[in-house]
Write an enzyme that holds these catalytic residues in place. Structure first.
Site, mmCIF file in Angstrom:
data_model
loop_
_atom_site.group_PDB
_atom_site.id
_atom_site.type_symbol
_atom_site.label_atom_id
_atom_site.label_comp_id
_atom_site.label_asym_id
_atom_site.label_seq_id
_atom_site.Cartn_x
_atom_site.Cartn_y
_atom_site.Cartn_z
ATOM 1 N N GLU A 148 0.803 -1.226 0.000
ATOM 2 C CA GLU A 148 0.000 0.000 0.000
ATOM 3 C C GLU A 148 0.837 1.277 0.000
ATOM 4 O OE1 GLU A 148 -3.555 1.978 2.751
ATOM 5 O OE2 GLU A 148 -2.184 0.523 3.634
ATOM 6 N N GLU A 247 -12.216 2.856 5.427
ATOM 7 C CA GLU A 247 -11.088 3.167 6.301
ATOM 8 C C GLU A 247 -11.001 4.685 6.468
ATOM 9 O OE1 GLU A 247 -6.649 1.318 6.731
ATOM 10 O OE2 GLU A 247 -6.916 2.833 5.176
#
Length: 266
Positions: A148, A247
């Site tokens: 990520e 998120e």
């Protein structure tokens, strides 16, 4: 739309082990977590409590991070951190064990900050080796390792999608790993100045996971200016079939108001 609630950043007014049930009560059937323990190798009792909280709530664990160190203190992963490489390796079997028992298939390995006194070349070599080791272990349970790009961490070297993709290519070239993919967090990519629409056009079918938050503020969808709905729809059209990780930061009382409005809208 299949959403999965990140219980490490949402519902934080509740104790960690109560959050899966709260997500279920809010109408969601899936959850994801950052590493929920203080150490890479928690006790069997700690692991059992975590697993029971998920199974008792009747939700599916769709994502779990490897230990990323002291996140509140600024750590962003152990993968490329030479002094903590063994700690990351010790974490792999624990992560795979939880994933195997709960049917989780996606595991985010935060790459780690640049460390003073270590060369980027050395860190990247260790990072590629550790990712290959993790991918081999996760392959045994049919899972995927995610990499990520992250914002808000000046020493974290993976800022745009291509930064992570370059590491993924290296790991695949240096090992037999095929189960390592990009975690496309649209918030982080946008904040870091990436062309999110172009990333989607080129790589959507290869995304391992998508996470969302709005900008500015990393709030719920609709609180900022990012075209999250359009980006998700285009990713779907181009072949992304996975869940969408929620998120973002929002008080529990209003955390899912946007989803309620979406469900009742024509």
């Amino acid at each position: 739309m299949t959403y999965t609630v990140n219980c490490s950043i949402l519902l934080t007014e509740l104790p960690l082990l109560e959050r899966p049930a709260a997500a279920k009560a809010a109408g969601f059937d899936a959850v994801e977590f950052w590493w929920p323990f203080e150490t890479s190798v928690p006790t069997d009792v700690e692991v059992a409590r975590f697993e029971n909280a998920i199974t008792d709530a009747g939700v599916q664990l769709t994502g779990l991070n490897f230990n990323a160190g002291d996140m509140p203190g600024g750590d962003r992963g152990l993968v490329s951190w030479p002094a903590r490489s063994t700690e990351f390796q010790d974490n792999i079997d624990v992560v795979a064990g939880i994933g195997g028992r709960l049917g989780c298939k996606a595991f985010n390995a935060l790459y780690g900050n640049r460390i003073d006194g270590e060369t980027a070349e050395q860190q990247d070599a260790i990072g590629a080796e550790n990712l290959a080791t993790a991918a081999a272990a996760i392959a045994r349970i049919g899972g995927t390792v995610l990499l990520e790009p992250v914002s808000g961490a000046p020493k974290y070297p993976l800022r745009k999608a291509q930064d992570a993709l370059d590491v993924i290519v290296r790991v695949k070239q240096e090992s037999d790993a095929e189960n390592i993919k990009l975690l496309a967090d649209f918030y982080h990519l946008a904040v870091n100045g990436d062309d999110v629409a172009a990333v989607i056009e080129k790589h959507a079918k290869d995304f391992g996971h998508i996470q969302i938050a709005d900008n500015p503020g990393r709030g719920a969808p609709g609180t900022g200016q990012l075209p999250l709905g359009r980006w998700i729809a285009r990713s779907r059209a181009l072949g992304y079939e996975g869940s969408i990780g929620l998120e973002y930061k929002e008080p529990s009382e209003t955390a899912f108001s946007w989803a309620t409005r979406q469900r009742v809208s024509p």
